[in-house]
Design a protein around this motif. Sequence first.
Motif, short mmCIF file in Angstrom:
data_model
loop_
_atom_site.label_atom_id
_atom_site.label_comp_id
_atom_site.label_asym_id
_atom_site.label_seq_id
_atom_site.Cartn_x
_atom_site.Cartn_y
_atom_site.Cartn_z
N ASP A 1 -44.73 36.02 91.21
CA ASP A 1 -44.97 34.54 91.10
C ASP A 1 -45.72 33.87 92.16
OD1 ASP A 1 -44.29 32.07 89.42
OD2 ASP A 1 -43.28 31.64 91.54
N LEU A 2 -45.32 34.37 93.38
CA LEU A 2 -46.03 33.82 94.55
C LEU A 2 -47.54 34.35 94.58
CD1 LEU A 2 -46.14 32.48 97.27
CD2 LEU A 2 -45.59 34.60 98.37
N ARG B 1 -49.52 32.17 92.31
CA ARG B 1 -49.77 30.70 92.85
C ARG B 1 -50.50 30.29 93.98
NH1 ARG B 1 -43.78 28.54 93.19
NH2 ARG B 1 -45.03 26.48 93.50
N CYS C 1 -40.52 31.59 105.19
CA CYS C 1 -40.37 30.56 104.40
C CYS C 1 -39.77 31.04 103.09
CB CYS C 1 -41.67 29.85 104.06
SG CYS C 1 -42.68 29.21 105.32
N THR C 2 -39.30 30.24 102.18
CA THR C 2 -38.73 30.42 100.80
C THR C 2 -40.59 30.67 100.08
OG1 THR C 2 -38.83 28.40 99.81
CG2 THR C 2 -36.86 29.38 100.84
N GLU D 1 -41.51 28.89 97.86
CA GLU D 1 -42.19 27.67 97.55
C GLU D 1 -42.89 27.07 98.84
OE1 GLU D 1 -42.12 23.55 98.63
OE2 GLU D 1 -40.80 24.78 99.29
N THR E 1 -36.86 26.32 105.52
CA THR E 1 -37.75 25.25 105.19
C THR E 1 -38.93 25.21 105.89
OG1 THR E 1 -36.29 23.71 106.43
CG2 THR E 1 -35.57 24.20 104.34
N VAL F 1 -46.18 28.94 99.45
CA VAL F 1 -47.28 28.11 98.63
C VAL F 1 -47.86 27.05 99.22
CG1 VAL F 1 -47.82 27.10 96.42
CG2 VAL F 1 -46.33 28.97 96.25
N ARG F 2 -47.03 26.12 99.67
CA ARG F 2 -47.31 25.04 100.43
C ARG F 2 -48.30 25.36 101.67
NH1 ARG F 2 -42.76 21.66 102.03
NH2 ARG F 2 -44.19 20.12 102.79
#
Length: 395
Positions: free
Chosen positions: A259-260, A263, A227-228, A230, A193, A233-234
């Motif tokens: 997908d990453l 984005r 990270c994952t 997601e 996370t 991306v953040r």
Amino acid sequence: MRITRATSLHADGGWRAFSFLKLETDAGLTGWAEYTQGLWSPALPAVIEALAARVIGRDPRSFAAIAGDLHAQVRFAPGGLNAQAIAAIENACVDIAAKAAGVPVARLFGGPYRETLPLYWSHCGSFRARDGEYFERVLGTPRLETLDDMKRLGEEAVARGFRAAKTNPIAFGPQGAVLLNPGFAPGTDPARTVDAATLSAVAAQLEAFRGGTGPDFAILLDANFGCTPEGFVRMAEQVAPFDLRWFEADVHGPAALADLRGRIAMPLASLETIYGRAGYQPHLAARAVDVAIVDVPWNGIAEALRIAALAETHQVNVAPHNFYGPLADLMTAHFCAAAPNCEIMEIEADDVPWKADLLTAAPVIADGRFHLPEAPGWGADVNEDAVAEHPWTRV
């Protein structure tokens, strides 16, 4: 010409070992390769010893046939230790083949396309943050403890002639600098996370670094497996204002990586932990990366160049994964020189002061570029006396 003996030597590389494979022949020629026995591959020397025993008596100039036979023998367990061991054997054979032909390795593969190679400083600040006491005591580098230190590091990179550098996420706080590696042990977070405080810390780190480098310097950020998708991306959104040359992230899975890439608003580099053309093909077909990272010690230079050729058919440039020692720098340079679509070469600019002594001829690095040696083979052999003076004594 026949291979008569295979042995490994291990030199002190500070926070890691520099490991070398030596292949001897009945013609008096010796071939060298560098490999790494990191936390992820502690048994690699034993695997190399076992597989190298199978090539005693073979002609090293038939390096493609040797590597093909070894890969066929381990087909039930491809990748990982087997791939790295075969790559070490192949790379040492390539060194012999080039020496026998009287040419540098890059010329053996039709190169060089370029004789000086643009460099980026890898792990810029990362290991100073993690191993500050060692760097200060042995390398004489100042501790990295504050954001002002990170700015000064950017100034240092420019002063040393680099035009590009890659760093990893680092948080600066009351305890000094902390290298953020949630995807690696120790301190692994299984969920990988990323919280708001971490994102803010990475943004502050890059703001300080950019303040030292100035606007025309290429900054690369490597988040590894931290990270994952997601979380990546953040993080990419948070650091977008600092105009990164690329964002580097490791995601196992072509669809997830593609997908990453779709984005984030910057080029994505990845694939350094993938083996062989069969491993790269689905990622390239999925348009998962802007830059494909290729590891020469893990794949072997012949296969690494085939991977580069495959990437070129997908209009993708490559860059090497090279956080190793002095011989791997030469091996990687020949890959960069022989691959037309190679973008830039990675190198550790913070290293033990005896690194160049471990070779019979020191490489030439000037103005942020690596000069390809002209001598046959890799351009230098391992200096066995220097290895004996700096042995690796840790397990």
